[in-house]
Motif scaffolding. Structure first.
Motif, PDB file in Angstrom:
ATOM      1  N   CYS A   1     -25.440 -11.279   1.512  1.00 52.89           N
ATOM      2  CA  CYS A   1     -26.301 -10.659   2.524  1.00 52.89           C
ATOM      3  C   CYS A   1     -25.744  -9.288   2.934  1.00 52.89           C
ATOM      4  O   CYS A   1     -26.467  -8.282   2.968  1.00 52.89           O
TER       5      CYS A   1
ATOM      6  N   MET B   1     -26.089  -6.729   0.019  1.00 50.81           N
ATOM      7  CA  MET B   1     -27.461  -6.216  -0.177  1.00 50.81           C
ATOM      8  C   MET B   1     -27.916  -5.382   1.019  1.00 50.81           C
ATOM      9  O   MET B   1     -28.627  -4.397   0.860  1.00 50.81           O
TER      10      MET B   1
ATOM     11  N   TRP C   1     -31.600  -9.556   3.715  1.00 51.52           N
ATOM     12  CA  TRP C   1     -31.297  -8.263   3.091  1.00 51.52           C
ATOM     13  C   TRP C   1     -31.762  -7.100   3.985  1.00 51.52           C
ATOM     14  O   TRP C   1     -31.955  -5.983   3.517  1.00 51.52           O
TER      15      TRP C   1
END
Ligand SMILES: CCC(=O)SCCNC(=O)CCNC(=O)[C@H](O)C(C)(C)COP(=O)(O)OP(=O)(O)OC[C@H]1O[C@@H](n2cnc3c(N)ncnc32)[C@H](O)[C@@H]1OP(=O)(O)O
Length: 300
Positions: free
Chosen positions: A127, A130, A187
């Motif tokens: 997470c 990204m 994201w």
């Protein structure tokens, strides 16, 4: 001589790393160990992210893993970060189109990766990786467009929110399916969606895992236009023509315009005003400004 070249090279690398850190959200202070995360992502190979830089100043970024609807493997996540770095260093760039190979955009994370890293720490690392990459993408001094053909699902739907604009082809669909997977976006797509469509519409799209067709996306302000072509070549040509309305002119001015708008979007008013002044200062009395004064004093 060699020592001085070496020092310059080191200095340039240092500046690049610092610039990337400024543009990112997470670093070691947040418990984020990028090199470890990269090592882990490297284990999940497949697909590619390709970039071509056209003479017009428009870049074309292709998500290329059509066997699984351009879902992101670990190495694609790493390649996306590399391409973003390349775009940060492309000083002649003015615009960027992101699209998926095989007439579909992207179906999010590769579910094989999702299953393999289904513990909390690995999920958080992916997470943060990204979010850093998509935040840098969002802050590029380029006008960016996601060309949505076929489906933009899960992380694919999150990716399109990191672009300045979205264009959709007939029959295409955007869908935040996270809720159906017992998740929320990770994201950065949740925060960005709220800023694009407002909190009420975002809440409906996320909590309903709603299918958004081109008509609904236009109505919500999630898409700018529905293109007429459905095939890849035709849609890309239309997207190029649409984007070139905004990338016409000197790169310095287009890039400054995007940077100013990005500051206005992200910063509190006083900081945004100061940033606007600084950016203005880079153009006033510069070559594009002086040439415009000399050749085009009227705007009829
Ligand atoms: C950041 C959080 C995330 O992104 S989590 C991932 C969220 N995405 C998903 O859950 C997408 C799951 N896939 C689907 O719902 C469907 O495949 C969708 C995308 C709607 C496409 O359906 P349809 O047009 O019927 O094609 P299909 O299912 O036959 O798919 C073709 C082949 O591609 C594969 N595929 C698709 N998406 C993924 C994915 N995210 N990860 C891994 N594989 C994926 C399908 O399994 C299918 O493969 P195969 O032909 O069965 O071998």
């Amino acid at each position: 001589m060699v020592i001085s070249m070496w020092k310059n090279l080191l200095q340039t690398m240092k500046e690049r790393i610092l610039q990337q850190r400024r543009m990112s959200v997470y670093n070691q202070a947040h418990g984020y160990e990028e090199e470890l995360v990269k090592k882990q992502l490297q284990q999940f190979a497949g697909g590619s992210i390709n970039l071509t830089k056209e003479d017009s100043g428009i870049g074309i970024l292709t998500l290329n893993n059509p066997k699984i609807m351009n879902a992101f493997t670990g190495t694609m996540m790493l390649e996306l970060q590399e391409r973003v770095t390349e775009l940060e260093n492309w000083k002649d760039g003015k615009g960027l189109i992101i699209y998926g190979a095989g007439n579909t955009f992207c179906s999010g994370s590769d579910l094989n990766v999702v299953k393999a890293i289904s513990n909390s720490q690995d999920g958080m690392n992916m997470c943060m990786f990204m979010q850093n990459t998509l935040t840098r993408l969002m802050r590029l001094p380029l006008i960016t467009v996601a060309l949505v053909q076929g489906k933009a699902i899960g992380g694919g739907a999150e990716l399109i929110t990191a672009c300045d604009f979205r264009l959709m082809t007939p029959g295409s669909e955007i869908r935040f399916v996270h809720k159906l997977m017992g998740l929320v976006p990770g994201w950065g797509g949740g925060a960005r969606l709220v800023r694009i469509v407002g909190s009420r519409a975002a809440l409906k799209l996320l909590s309903g895992a709603t299918r958004v067709d081109p008509e609904r996306a236009l109505h919500l302000g999630l898409s700018e236009e529905t293109l007429s072509s459905s095939d890849e070549a035709g849609a890309l040509e239309e997207a190029r023509a649409w984007l070139s309305q905004y990338t016409e002119g000197p790169a310095s001015v287009i890039r400054a315009t995007k940077e100013m708008v990005a500051a206005g979007r992200e910063l509190l008013l006083e900081a945004a005003l100061r940033t606007e002044k600084d950016i203005f200062g880079t153009l006033w009395g510069g070559p594009a400004n002086l040439q415009a004064l000399a050749t085009r004093p009227k705007h009829k």
